[in-house]
Design a protein around this motif. Structure first.
Motif, PDB file in Angstrom:
ATOM      1  N   VAL A  58       0.878  -1.149   0.003  1.00 44.94           N
ATOM      2  CA  VAL A  58       0.022  -0.106  -0.071  1.00 44.94           C
ATOM      3  C   VAL A  58       0.792   1.197   0.016  1.00 44.94           C
ATOM      4  N   LYS A  59       2.004   1.318   0.707  1.00 44.09           N
ATOM      5  CA  LYS A  59       2.954   2.392   0.625  1.00 44.09           C
ATOM      6  C   LYS A  59       3.486   2.619  -0.482  1.00 44.09           C
ATOM      7  N   THR A  60       3.725   1.388  -1.472  1.00 44.17           N
ATOM      8  CA  THR A  60       4.294   1.842  -2.797  1.00 44.17           C
ATOM      9  C   THR A  60       3.167   2.569  -3.703  1.00 44.17           C
ATOM     10  N   ILE A  61       1.796   2.082  -3.502  1.00 43.41           N
ATOM     11  CA  ILE A  61       0.894   2.675  -4.295  1.00 43.41           C
ATOM     12  C   ILE A  61       0.640   4.075  -3.935  1.00 43.41           C
ATOM     13  N   GLU A  62       0.694   4.468  -2.705  1.00 39.96           N
ATOM     14  CA  GLU A  62       0.598   5.871  -2.069  1.00 39.96           C
ATOM     15  C   GLU A  62       1.868   6.806  -2.601  1.00 39.96           C
ATOM     16  N   THR A  63       3.020   5.936  -2.754  1.00 37.21           N
ATOM     17  CA  THR A  63       4.070   6.738  -3.404  1.00 37.21           C
ATOM     18  C   THR A  63       3.828   7.220  -4.739  1.00 37.21           C
ATOM     19  N   HIS A  64       3.299   6.114  -5.523  1.00 37.52           N
ATOM     20  CA  HIS A  64       2.921   6.588  -6.991  1.00 37.52           C
ATOM     21  C   HIS A  64       1.905   7.523  -7.025  1.00 37.52           C
ATOM     22  N   ARG A  65       1.024   7.465  -6.249  1.00 38.55           N
ATOM     23  CA  ARG A  65      -0.134   8.469  -6.575  1.00 38.55           C
ATOM     24  C   ARG A  65       0.393   9.972  -6.143  1.00 38.55           C
ATOM     25  N   LYS A  66       1.306   9.989  -5.054  1.00 33.54           N
ATOM     26  CA  LYS A  66       1.812  11.433  -4.956  1.00 33.54           C
ATOM     27  C   LYS A  66       2.597  11.977  -6.403  1.00 33.54           C
ATOM     28  N   ASN A  67       3.233  10.884  -6.766  1.00 31.80           N
ATOM     29  CA  ASN A  67       4.227  11.211  -7.946  1.00 31.80           C
ATOM     30  C   ASN A  67       3.205  11.628  -9.127  1.00 31.80           C
ATOM     31  N   ILE A  68       2.155  10.839  -9.139  1.00 32.65           N
ATOM     32  CA  ILE A  68       0.942  11.192 -10.198  1.00 32.65           C
ATOM     33  C   ILE A  68       0.634  12.447 -10.150  1.00 32.65           C
ATOM     34  N   ARG A  69       0.306  12.911  -8.882  1.00 34.21           N
ATOM     35  CA  ARG A  69      -0.464  14.332  -8.662  1.00 34.21           C
ATOM     36  C   ARG A  69       0.535  15.113  -8.891  1.00 34.21           C
ATOM     37  N   ARG A  70       1.911  14.989  -8.574  1.00 33.06           N
ATOM     38  CA  ARG A  70       2.836  15.924  -8.854  1.00 33.06           C
ATOM     39  C   ARG A  70       3.073  16.278 -10.097  1.00 33.06           C
ATOM     40  N   LYS A  71       3.205  15.035 -11.162  1.00 35.85           N
ATOM     41  CA  LYS A  71       3.359  15.404 -12.468  1.00 35.85           C
ATOM     42  C   LYS A  71       2.214  16.055 -13.201  1.00 35.85           C
ATOM     43  N   LEU A  72       1.053  15.725 -12.380  1.00 36.25           N
ATOM     44  CA  LEU A  72      -0.224  16.343 -13.042  1.00 36.25           C
ATOM     45  C   LEU A  72      -0.498  17.935 -12.383  1.00 36.25           C
ATOM     46  N   GLY A  73       0.209  18.485 -11.738  1.00 35.54           N
ATOM     47  CA  GLY A  73       0.349  19.792 -11.179  1.00 35.54           C
ATOM     48  C   GLY A  73      -1.125  19.629  -9.829  1.00 35.54           C
ATOM     49  N   LEU A  74      -1.013  18.648  -9.207  1.00 35.38           N
ATOM     50  CA  LEU A  74      -1.939  18.546  -8.158  1.00 35.38           C
ATOM     51  C   LEU A  74      -1.305  18.661  -6.898  1.00 35.38           C
ATOM     52  N   THR A  75      -0.048  18.937  -6.643  1.00 37.02           N
ATOM     53  CA  THR A  75       0.589  18.659  -5.190  1.00 37.02           C
ATOM     54  C   THR A  75       0.015  19.689  -4.380  1.00 37.02           C
ATOM     55  N   HIS A  76      -0.496  20.892  -4.730  1.00 39.25           N
ATOM     56  CA  HIS A  76      -1.120  21.899  -3.919  1.00 39.25           C
ATOM     57  C   HIS A  76      -2.674  22.059  -4.265  1.00 39.25           C
ATOM     58  N   SER A  77      -3.102  21.136  -4.828  1.00 38.20           N
ATOM     59  CA  SER A  77      -4.479  21.279  -4.945  1.00 38.20           C
ATOM     60  C   SER A  77      -5.393  20.238  -4.456  1.00 38.20           C
ATOM     61  N   LYS A  78      -6.890  20.741  -4.075  1.00 38.00           N
ATOM     62  CA  LYS A  78      -7.625  19.858  -3.635  1.00 38.00           C
ATOM     63  C   LYS A  78      -8.281  19.044  -4.788  1.00 38.00           C
ATOM     64  N   THR A  79      -8.279  19.177  -6.017  1.00 44.22           N
ATOM     65  CA  THR A  79      -8.781  18.488  -7.075  1.00 44.22           C
ATOM     66  C   THR A  79      -8.684  16.953  -6.869  1.00 44.22           C
ATOM     67  N   ASN A  80      -9.703  16.130  -7.043  1.00 46.90           N
ATOM     68  CA  ASN A  80      -9.824  14.791  -6.873  1.00 46.90           C
ATOM     69  C   ASN A  80      -9.392  14.221  -7.794  1.00 46.90           C
ATOM     70  N   LEU A  81      -8.436  13.135  -7.895  1.00 50.20           N
ATOM     71  CA  LEU A  81      -7.470  12.660  -8.743  1.00 50.20           C
ATOM     72  C   LEU A  81      -8.340  11.936  -9.750  1.00 50.20           C
ATOM     73  N   ARG A  82      -9.156  11.015  -9.046  1.00 50.15           N
ATOM     74  CA  ARG A  82     -10.251  10.028  -9.879  1.00 50.15           C
ATOM     75  C   ARG A  82     -10.972  11.157 -10.846  1.00 50.15           C
ATOM     76  N   ALA A  83     -11.462  12.107 -10.496  1.00 48.99           N
ATOM     77  CA  ALA A  83     -12.314  12.976 -11.225  1.00 48.99           C
ATOM     78  C   ALA A  83     -11.473  13.643 -12.338  1.00 48.99           C
ATOM     79  N   LEU A  84     -10.313  13.877 -12.174  1.00 46.86           N
ATOM     80  CA  LEU A  84      -9.636  14.475 -13.080  1.00 46.86           C
ATOM     81  C   LEU A  84      -9.088  13.299 -14.223  1.00 46.86           C
ATOM     82  N   LEU A  85      -8.950  12.143 -13.789  1.00 51.65           N
ATOM     83  CA  LEU A  85      -8.548  11.047 -14.613  1.00 51.65           C
ATOM     84  C   LEU A  85      -9.865  10.751 -15.545  1.00 51.65           C
TER      85      LEU A  85
END
Length: 291
Positions: free
Chosen positions: A254-281
């Motif tokens: 689960v920790k590895t998936i959480e790390t991937h999610r953080k990287n995905i949000r960073r690459k998509l410009g969501l690091t400091h955003s409350k935008t829902n990742l699933r909604a975006l995708l």
């Protein structure tokens, strides 16, 4: 005797001038009427042009006895203005001659020592018909212009919709190849495949790359930033899977998936955003269009 000769000479010159003026007036391509200040016909010159009434029907009579009352009032008003001000008066009107409607322009000036008016009347029917034809043509052109503008607007709307639909289809195809097919090809490569099976798999992969190549050139940059593993995870996120479910499916922690999610949000410009990742995708839109 000298004074008498001078008077005779002066009278002869005056008579000559009157005759020349008369010939000049009669040579004009217009009707000419002389009216009193009150609008009584005193003289005329028709030059063979059609008259509203015969000379016997209007000479010595008032315009109110000869012409339609509305026109007679206009002429009387113009006569009084021409005599009173000394300025030329212009009047436009219509009359029916020989069964056809004619349009006239009258120019009225003071004469007869200020007690009457001379009116030069020109038939401007042809000019009026041409002007009317031009106005109708302008209206028709305006109507067609409005129709073309409306058609252009409708075409622009259709073209924009077609462009959006084409873009959406291209993004959907690219998304499907990169997120739902390519990760599994990578997994198959890691299994024990025979040489023939591997060759088939490479053919499939090359064909998919050929299909995706023109789409990649027009795809939003944010869709091209993820690794195959991140694409695989974003696909599962889009399907509504939790971190634990994704970890179980991919045999990761689960920790590895959480790390991937953080990287995905960073690459998509969501690091400091409350935008829902699933909604975006799910929307397949960049963050700037969702916020």
């Amino acid at each position: 005797m000298d004074e008498l000769d001078a008077l005779r000479k002066e009278n002869a010159q005056l008579k000559q001038q009157l005759e020349e003026s008369s010939r000049l007036i009669k040579g004009l391509p217009d009707l000419m009427f002389t009216l009193s200040r009150e609008g009584v016909f005193m003289d005329y010159a028709a030059m063979g042009l059609p008259l509203y009434r015969s000379p016997e029907g209007f000479m010595g009579k008032s315009v109110h006895e000869v012409l339609p009352e509305a026109l007679a009032r206009q002429i009387t008003t113009a006569c009084e203005a021409a005599v009173g001000t000394g300025e030329r008066q212009t009047l436009e009107y219509s009359l029916v001659l020989e069964g056809d409607e004619h349009h006239f322009e009258a120019r009225m000036m003071r004469c007869c020592q200020g007690e009457g008016v001379v009116a030069f009347v020109r038939d401007v029917t042809r000019v009026a018909l041409v002007e009317e034809a031009l106005r109708n043509r302008e209206k028709e052109l305006e109507r067609k212009t409005v129709g073309l503008e409306e058609m252009n607007t409708a075409l622009e709307v259709l073209l924009k919709k077609r462009s959006r639909d084409k873009k959406a289809l291209e993004e959907e195809i690219l998304f499907t190849i990169r997120e739902m097919i390519h990760p599994w090809i990578e997994k198959l490569k890691g299994t024990r495949l025979g040489s023939r099976q591997m060759a088939y798999l490479e053919v499939v992969e090359n064909n998919l790359s050929t299909i995706a190549r023109p789409l990649v050139q027009t795809a939003p940059s944010y869709q091209l930033q993820l690794t195959p593993s991140e694409i695989e995870i974003t696909n599962l996120i889009r399907e509504g899977k939790t971190n634990k479910e994704i970890a179980d499916i991919l045999s990761l922690s689960v920790k590895t998936i959480e790390t991937h999610r953080k990287n995905i949000r960073r690459k998509l410009g969501l690091t400091h955003s409350k935008t829902n990742l699933r909604a975006l995708l799910s929307a397949s839109l960049p963050p700037s269009e969702l916020e």
